[in-house]
Design a protein around this motif. Sequence first.
Motif, PDB file in Angstrom:
ATOM      1  N   PRO A   1       0.800  -1.234   0.000  1.00 49.93           N
ATOM      2  CA  PRO A   1       0.000   0.000   0.000  1.00 49.93           C
ATOM      3  C   PRO A   1       0.834   1.286   0.000  1.00 49.93           C
ATOM      4  O   PRO A   1       0.444   2.260  -0.643  1.00 49.93           O
ATOM      5  CB  PRO A   1      -0.844  -0.093   1.268  1.00 49.93           C
ATOM      6  CG  PRO A   1      -0.580  -1.412   1.879  1.00 49.93           C
ATOM      7  CD  PRO A   1       0.500  -2.096   1.123  1.00 49.93           C
ATOM      8  N   GLU A   2       1.964   1.287   0.670  1.00 48.89           N
ATOM      9  CA  GLU A   2       2.789   2.499   0.721  1.00 48.89           C
ATOM     10  C   GLU A   2       3.324   2.839  -0.671  1.00 48.89           C
ATOM     11  O   GLU A   2       3.296   3.990  -1.093  1.00 48.89           O
ATOM     12  CB  GLU A   2       3.972   2.338   1.696  1.00 48.89           C
ATOM     13  CG  GLU A   2       3.585   1.974   3.109  1.00 48.89           C
ATOM     14  CD  GLU A   2       3.363   0.470   3.310  1.00 48.89           C
ATOM     15  OE1 GLU A   2       3.792  -0.345   2.453  1.00 48.89           O
ATOM     16  OE2 GLU A   2       2.733   0.119   4.315  1.00 48.89           O
ATOM     17  N   ARG A   3       3.799   1.824  -1.365  1.00 46.47           N
ATOM     18  CA  ARG A   3       4.330   2.031  -2.712  1.00 46.47           C
ATOM     19  C   ARG A   3       3.222   2.437  -3.684  1.00 46.47           C
ATOM     20  O   ARG A   3       3.428   3.292  -4.547  1.00 46.47           O
ATOM     21  CB  ARG A   3       5.028   0.780  -3.216  1.00 46.47           C
ATOM     22  CG  ARG A   3       6.296   0.460  -2.464  1.00 46.47           C
ATOM     23  CD  ARG A   3       6.946  -0.766  -3.021  1.00 46.47           C
ATOM     24  NE  ARG A   3       8.059  -1.176  -2.178  1.00 46.47           N
ATOM     25  CZ  ARG A   3       8.700  -2.309  -2.326  1.00 46.47           C
ATOM     26  NH1 ARG A   3       8.343  -3.148  -3.274  1.00 46.47           N
ATOM     27  NH2 ARG A   3       9.703  -2.609  -1.536  1.00 46.47           N
ATOM     28  N   VAL A   4       2.074   1.800  -3.523  1.00 51.94           N
ATOM     29  CA  VAL A   4       0.935   2.137  -4.384  1.00 51.94           C
ATOM     30  C   VAL A   4       0.549   3.589  -4.170  1.00 51.94           C
ATOM     31  O   VAL A   4       0.285   4.326  -5.129  1.00 51.94           O
ATOM     32  CB  VAL A   4      -0.266   1.198  -4.115  1.00 51.94           C
ATOM     33  CG1 VAL A   4      -1.521   1.692  -4.816  1.00 51.94           C
ATOM     34  CG2 VAL A   4       0.073  -0.227  -4.536  1.00 51.94           C
ATOM     35  N   GLU A   5       0.530   4.051  -2.938  1.00 48.63           N
ATOM     36  CA  GLU A   5       0.151   5.437  -2.645  1.00 48.63           C
ATOM     37  C   GLU A   5       1.171   6.422  -3.195  1.00 48.63           C
ATOM     38  O   GLU A   5       0.806   7.461  -3.734  1.00 48.63           O
ATOM     39  CB  GLU A   5      -0.049   5.647  -1.140  1.00 48.63           C
ATOM     40  CG  GLU A   5      -0.764   6.923  -0.797  1.00 48.63           C
ATOM     41  CD  GLU A   5      -2.027   7.157  -1.624  1.00 48.63           C
ATOM     42  OE1 GLU A   5      -2.199   8.294  -2.122  1.00 48.63           O
ATOM     43  OE2 GLU A   5      -2.837   6.230  -1.798  1.00 48.63           O
ATOM     44  N   VAL A   6       2.462   6.104  -3.098  1.00 46.36           N
ATOM     45  CA  VAL A   6       3.500   6.963  -3.667  1.00 46.36           C
ATOM     46  C   VAL A   6       3.313   7.064  -5.183  1.00 46.36           C
ATOM     47  O   VAL A   6       3.366   8.150  -5.758  1.00 46.36           O
ATOM     48  CB  VAL A   6       4.915   6.429  -3.324  1.00 46.36           C
ATOM     49  CG1 VAL A   6       5.984   7.106  -4.151  1.00 46.36           C
ATOM     50  CG2 VAL A   6       5.193   6.608  -1.833  1.00 46.36           C
TER      51      VAL A   6
ATOM     52  N   ALA B   1       2.084  10.375  -7.550  1.00 48.05           N
ATOM     53  CA  ALA B   1       2.956  10.878  -8.608  1.00 48.05           C
ATOM     54  C   ALA B   1       2.253  10.991  -9.959  1.00 48.05           C
ATOM     55  O   ALA B   1       2.775  11.623 -10.877  1.00 48.05           O
ATOM     56  CB  ALA B   1       4.180   9.968  -8.751  1.00 48.05           C
ATOM     57  N   LEU B   2       1.071  10.395 -10.081  1.00 48.45           N
ATOM     58  CA  LEU B   2       0.346  10.447 -11.350  1.00 48.45           C
ATOM     59  C   LEU B   2      -0.157  11.865 -11.613  1.00 48.45           C
ATOM     60  O   LEU B   2      -0.646  12.531 -10.702  1.00 48.45           O
ATOM     61  CB  LEU B   2      -0.838   9.476 -11.338  1.00 48.45           C
ATOM     62  CG  LEU B   2      -0.488   7.995 -11.332  1.00 48.45           C
ATOM     63  CD1 LEU B   2      -1.753   7.147 -11.206  1.00 48.45           C
ATOM     64  CD2 LEU B   2       0.273   7.620 -12.588  1.00 48.45           C
ATOM     65  N   PRO B   3      -0.055  12.312 -12.855  1.00 48.52           N
ATOM     66  CA  PRO B   3      -0.534  13.666 -13.183  1.00 48.52           C
ATOM     67  C   PRO B   3      -2.061  13.703 -13.267  1.00 48.52           C
ATOM     68  O   PRO B   3      -2.719  12.656 -13.282  1.00 48.52           O
ATOM     69  CB  PRO B   3       0.088  13.925 -14.560  1.00 48.52           C
ATOM     70  CG  PRO B   3       0.223  12.566 -15.148  1.00 48.52           C
ATOM     71  CD  PRO B   3       0.529  11.638 -13.998  1.00 48.52           C
ATOM     72  N   GLU B   4      -2.582  14.911 -13.374  1.00 53.46           N
ATOM     73  CA  GLU B   4      -4.015  15.091 -13.596  1.00 53.46           C
ATOM     74  C   GLU B   4      -4.403  14.385 -14.891  1.00 53.46           C
ATOM     75  O   GLU B   4      -3.587  14.257 -15.803  1.00 53.46           O
ATOM     76  CB  GLU B   4      -4.356  16.578 -13.699  1.00 53.46           C
ATOM     77  CG  GLU B   4      -4.072  17.368 -12.444  1.00 53.46           C
ATOM     78  CD  GLU B   4      -5.054  17.031 -11.327  1.00 53.46           C
ATOM     79  OE1 GLU B   4      -6.237  16.745 -11.633  1.00 53.46           O
ATOM     80  OE2 GLU B   4      -4.633  17.048 -10.170  1.00 53.46           O
TER      81      GLU B   4
END
Length: 123
Positions: free
Chosen positions: A17-22, A26-29
């Motif tokens: 979950p931590e990596r998924v949240e990072v 980081a994904l743009p709009e």
Amino acid sequence: MPSGAGRAVCGVYEVHPERVEVARAALPEEEVLQEATLLLKALSDPTRMRLLLALKAAGELCVCDLALLAGVSVSAVSHQLRRLRQARLVAFRREGKQVYYRLADAHVARLLELALEHAEENT
């Protein structure tokens, strides 16, 4: 070859979950993501890449010059240039009835350099 050999497969189903949240943060709009996708699609044609690389080398060329260089019709070049304009990869100026094209900005030149550099690593 055993089933699955040579393919990247998760051996154990485990979520981080931590990596998924990072990664999610980081994904743009969505609008930026769509624009970047349009840009990369525009680069995905050898004729369009030839046109862009010619503009990078020469600085500015008219449609007739580009057609001669690419070995395709003026009509075909015009169609490809329309796609490149839509992706904001090229800009143009008019001089009387003549239209001259150039790369839109330094980012486009750098993108071309990086694409070729990456491709050359694999040849």
